[in-house]
Design a protein around this motif. Structure first.
Motif, short mmCIF file in Angstrom:
data_model
loop_
_atom_site.label_atom_id
_atom_site.label_comp_id
_atom_site.label_asym_id
_atom_site.label_seq_id
_atom_site.Cartn_x
_atom_site.Cartn_y
_atom_site.Cartn_z
N ALA B 94 10.32 3.79 3.30
CA ALA B 94 9.43 2.73 2.84
C ALA B 94 10.21 1.69 2.02
O ALA B 94 9.89 0.50 2.06
CB ALA B 94 8.29 3.31 2.02
N THR B 95 11.22 2.14 1.30
CA THR B 95 12.02 1.19 0.52
C THR B 95 12.80 0.27 1.45
O THR B 95 12.79 -0.95 1.31
CB THR B 95 13.00 1.96 -0.39
OG1 THR B 95 12.26 2.85 -1.20
CG2 THR B 95 13.77 0.99 -1.28
N VAL B 98 10.04 -1.60 4.00
CA VAL B 98 8.88 -2.33 3.48
C VAL B 98 9.18 -2.99 2.13
O VAL B 98 9.07 -4.21 1.99
CB VAL B 98 7.65 -1.40 3.35
CG1 VAL B 98 6.44 -2.21 2.92
CG2 VAL B 98 7.37 -0.70 4.67
N ALA B 99 9.60 -2.21 1.16
CA ALA B 99 9.73 -2.75 -0.20
C ALA B 99 10.78 -3.85 -0.27
O ALA B 99 10.52 -4.94 -0.79
CB ALA B 99 10.06 -1.63 -1.17
N TRP B 108 6.70 -9.43 -3.13
CA TRP B 108 6.63 -8.19 -3.93
C TRP B 108 6.01 -8.43 -5.30
O TRP B 108 5.10 -7.71 -5.71
CB TRP B 108 8.04 -7.62 -4.06
CG TRP B 108 8.15 -6.32 -4.75
CD1 TRP B 108 8.62 -6.10 -6.02
CD2 TRP B 108 7.81 -5.03 -4.24
NE1 TRP B 108 8.59 -4.77 -6.32
CE2 TRP B 108 8.10 -4.08 -5.23
CE3 TRP B 108 7.28 -4.58 -3.03
CZ2 TRP B 108 7.88 -2.72 -5.05
CZ3 TRP B 108 7.06 -3.23 -2.85
CH2 TRP B 108 7.36 -2.32 -3.86
N CYS B 115 1.21 -4.81 -2.20
CA CYS B 115 2.55 -4.38 -1.78
C CYS B 115 2.78 -2.91 -2.12
O CYS B 115 3.28 -2.14 -1.30
CB CYS B 115 3.63 -5.23 -2.45
SG CYS B 115 3.77 -6.87 -1.74
N VAL B 119 3.57 0.13 0.52
CA VAL B 119 4.73 1.05 0.54
C VAL B 119 4.29 2.49 0.38
O VAL B 119 4.87 3.38 1.00
CB VAL B 119 5.82 0.79 -0.55
CG1 VAL B 119 6.77 -0.28 -0.15
CG2 VAL B 119 5.25 0.60 -1.91
N THR B 120 3.25 2.70 -0.43
CA THR B 120 2.80 4.08 -0.63
C THR B 120 2.26 4.66 0.67
O THR B 120 2.59 5.79 1.04
CB THR B 120 1.72 4.14 -1.73
OG1 THR B 120 2.22 3.46 -2.89
CG2 THR B 120 1.38 5.56 -2.08
N ALA B 123 5.15 5.37 2.94
CA ALA B 123 5.90 6.55 2.50
C ALA B 123 5.14 7.83 2.83
O ALA B 123 5.71 8.81 3.33
CB ALA B 123 6.17 6.47 1.00
N ILE B 261 7.18 7.40 -4.12
CA ILE B 261 7.04 6.01 -4.57
C ILE B 261 6.94 5.94 -6.10
O ILE B 261 7.57 5.11 -6.75
CB ILE B 261 5.79 5.36 -3.93
CG1 ILE B 261 5.96 5.26 -2.41
CG2 ILE B 261 5.52 3.99 -4.54
CD1 ILE B 261 7.11 4.36 -1.98
#
Ligand SMILES: Nc1ncnc2c1ncn2[C@@H]1O[C@H](COP(=O)(O)OP(=O)(O)OP(=O)(O)O)[C@@H](O)[C@H]1O
Ligand SMILES: [Mg+2]
Lengths: 237, 357
Positions: B94-95, B98-99, B108, B115, B119-120, B123, B261
């Motif tokens: 996810a990092t 996405v992040a 962000w 956001c 990401v959560t 993840a 996360i």
């Protein structure tokens, strides 16, 4: 077409040949009993029907349909429920949760609620103790719960493995009364028992199992009159 | 029960004596160190409270991860040592996907809440997918094997995923973008507490409550508990045991993904090895609380977090051990060994049958 039919069923535990060609039938509406000594293969027969054990040879038919293709949990959806040996209740779940699990295969909320009322009528004790953790019930109450839980599936065929085991004589009478009641309401029953005396009183027909083989099959009256049955299973000389 | 002297002597066991002396020794050391620290009084109340809050934050993450161990142990009696990698895989992916892109696009910090939710969710989904895949490919074929075999397989799976993700995203440390809105501190009742810490704690508690409701109230949750008691009887109820086992892995991994996360928000970095220590700590927490027990995992996580945060300063320093506050991990794993020796059933676990009685 019989409700249940076993044709020449052979089952094994590893190399142990536990069932050596069992054939039997159960007609719709009947109570059929399976009697036999310890280790004869009674539990194994029920496990084979319910799909927990698959026969290595031979067939199990439910209303003409070969059950071989189904897993144990799928057979429940076909209308077969079991009261397992030694009760097998979920000790850490409450009475109500155990009954919920009995109805796991069903979606009809209304029907489930009706059946819950019905099993509470059959076993009023359970109603009082619905929020109690099942492991803390007495042995007899656990037996009632195991039976009630199986009924919650609204089965057409009920397999019962020694429902009278470990119960006081008064309770045994009670259990057999309940079995007759359940049968009168239309459930077909295959009853495994060591208490041949009581089993032959409630059953229409019966089979005698010896070391994995059926040695006798007759009406309940016929079996009661049979000298071999009298000697070996009814304790008469 | 009463025993004659003779019977008692017969049962006399030198190992018991050694263990008792060992216990007494540990208690003496802890009391000694604590008293020494208190007499010396190097820290203010404020310092202690800060340590406690750090411990609680860390502990709530351990609790979330510990649930995965405990749920799987409940249904399969298996320690899933790859669980730390389920934690890592979700947040790492996810990092990277996405992040970081959201941050580079400037979104962000402009829309932090959507956001972070995104990401959560990613993840959690990745962690679940990895868990379900691992169960299907590595664990299910071994369902009937002796218990040591799935354990070793789990360790293998753990290494596999570590190096898989290292190969995928590289071996370096990747920065997790800072959430500006959560950068500072809040002052609550005269206490300063990091905003991120508050978010971590509250999210963890909400997830723990959610999981508890799921396990206790829903049909699937009840089926999970039924399967953990008796798989054959569960099947006789019409429960698809394999499906319930997959769901168990998935739910545990989803919590681990969310924990990932939260962890990244707290420490602002991710790498392929990040699942190892939190995984082991969470395992310790699960054992501490009583493995198999859901409230036990939550309690064990919080207890371990606070203990490892406070213990070094509280009694290791009093004993004159240099650099005590770098010994968190030593404290935690010593605790694991001690629990396994003296109370393997943990705080809330069931009492094992007394073998000697
Ligand atoms: N899990 C198992 N592994 C190996 N052998 C088994 C297993 N279960 C049963 N058996 C064997 O299969 C045979 C039949 O057992 P089964 O449990 O069907 O007997 P039963 O008629 O139900 O006896 P009881 O009246 O004691 O319940 C026995 O010889 C038993 O030892
Ligand atoms: Mg039996």
């Amino acid at each position: 077409m019989p409700m249940l039919e076993l044709q020449d069923v052979h089952a094994y535990y590893g190399n142990i040949h536990a069932l050596k060609g069992i054939s039997l039938t159960v007609e719709e509406g009947e109570i059929v009993t399976l009697i036999g000594a310890n280790g004869a293969g009674k539990t194994t027969t029920l496990r084979t029907i319910s799909g927990l054990l698959k026969p290595r040879q031979g067939k199990v038919y439910l209303e003409g349909e070969d059950l071989d293709q189904y897993k144990a949990h799928e057979i429940v959806y076909k209308g077969v429920a079991m009261v397992p040996e030694g009760r097998g209740i979920f000790a850490k779940l409450t009475v109500a949760e155990n009954l919920d699990m009995g109805a796991y295969s069903r979606r009809d909320k209304k029907g489930i609620a009706e059946d819950l009322e019905r099993v509470f009528e059959l076993f009023p004790r359970l109603k009082e103790r619905r929020n109690q953790v099942a492991g803390t019930l007495s042995g007899g109450e656990q037996q009632m719960l195991a039976t009630a839980r199986a009924l919650m599936a609204r089965p057409r065929l009920l397999l019962m493995d020694e429902p009278s085991m470990g119960l006081a004589p008064v309770l045994v009478e009670d259990v057999f009364d309940r079995i007759m009641e359940i049968n009168h309401e239309g459930t077909t029953i295959l009853l495994v028992e060591q208490n041949a005396h009581m089993a032959l009183q409630v059953a229409h027909r019966g089979y005698v199992l010896q070391t994995g083989e059926i040695v006798l099959g007759d009406t309940a009256d016929g079996l009661r009159q049979n000298p071999m049955v009298q000697k070996a299973y009814l304790g008469m000389e | 029960m009463r025993h004659t002297l003779g019977q008692r002597l017969e049962r006399f066991n030198y190992l018991d004596v050694v263990l008792w002396l060992f216990r007494i020794g540990i208690i003496v050391v802890i009391v000694w160190g604590t008293v020494a620290t208190i007499l010396d009084n190097p820290y203010s109340m404020r310092n202690w409270i800060d340590l406690l809050l750090t411990g609680l934050t860390q502990g709530s993450l351990y609790a979330l991860i510990a649930l995965g161990y405990t749920l799987v142990y409940g249904v399969l009696l298996m320690i899933n040592f790859a669980h730390g990698e389920f934690f890592m895989s979700g947040v790492f992916t996810a990092t990277v996907f996405v992040a970081i892109p959201l941050n580079e696009a400037g979104l962000w910090n402009r829309h932090p809440i959507p956001c972070l939710l995104l990401v959560t969710v990613v993840a959690m989904a990745v962690s679940m997918a990895i868990a379900v895949l691992t169960e299907r490919v590595a664990y299910r074929p071994l369902r009937r094997a002796p218990r040591l075999i799935p354990l070793i397989t789990a360790i293998g799976a753990s290494f596999f995923w570590q190096y898989f993700f290292r190969g995928l995203y590289g071996s370096g440390i990747t920065a997790f973008p800072t959430v500006q809105a959560l950068a500072g501190k809040w002052t609550v009742a005269g206490l300063e507490i990091g905003k991120t810490d508050v978010v971590v704690m509250i999210s963890s508690i909400l997830l723990l409550i959610g999981l508890y409701i799921f396990v206790m109230q829903t049909k699937t949750g009840k089926a999970m508990r039924a399967v953990s008691e008796d798989k054959d009887v569960a099947a006789l109820m019409g429960i698809d045991v394999d499906r319930v086992i997959v769901i168990t892995f998935a739910v545990g991994a989803a919590l681990a993904g969310a924990a990932g996360i939260l962890y990244a928000m707290l420490y602002r970095q991710v790498n392929f090895f990040m699942g190892f220590y939190p995984g082991l700590k969470a395992f310790t927490a699960a054992v501490l609380g009583g493995i198999g027990s859901v409230p036990g995992a939550a309690l064990g996580g919080l207890a371990l977090g606070m203990f490892e945060s406070i213990a070094p300063n509280l009694f290791l320093e009093g004993l004159g051990i240099p650099g005590a506050n770098q010994l968190k991990d030593v404290v935690a794993f010593t605790m694991l060994v001690l629990i396994l020796m003296f109370r393997p059933q943990g705080i809330l676990g069931e009492r094992l049958a007394e073998k000697k009685a």
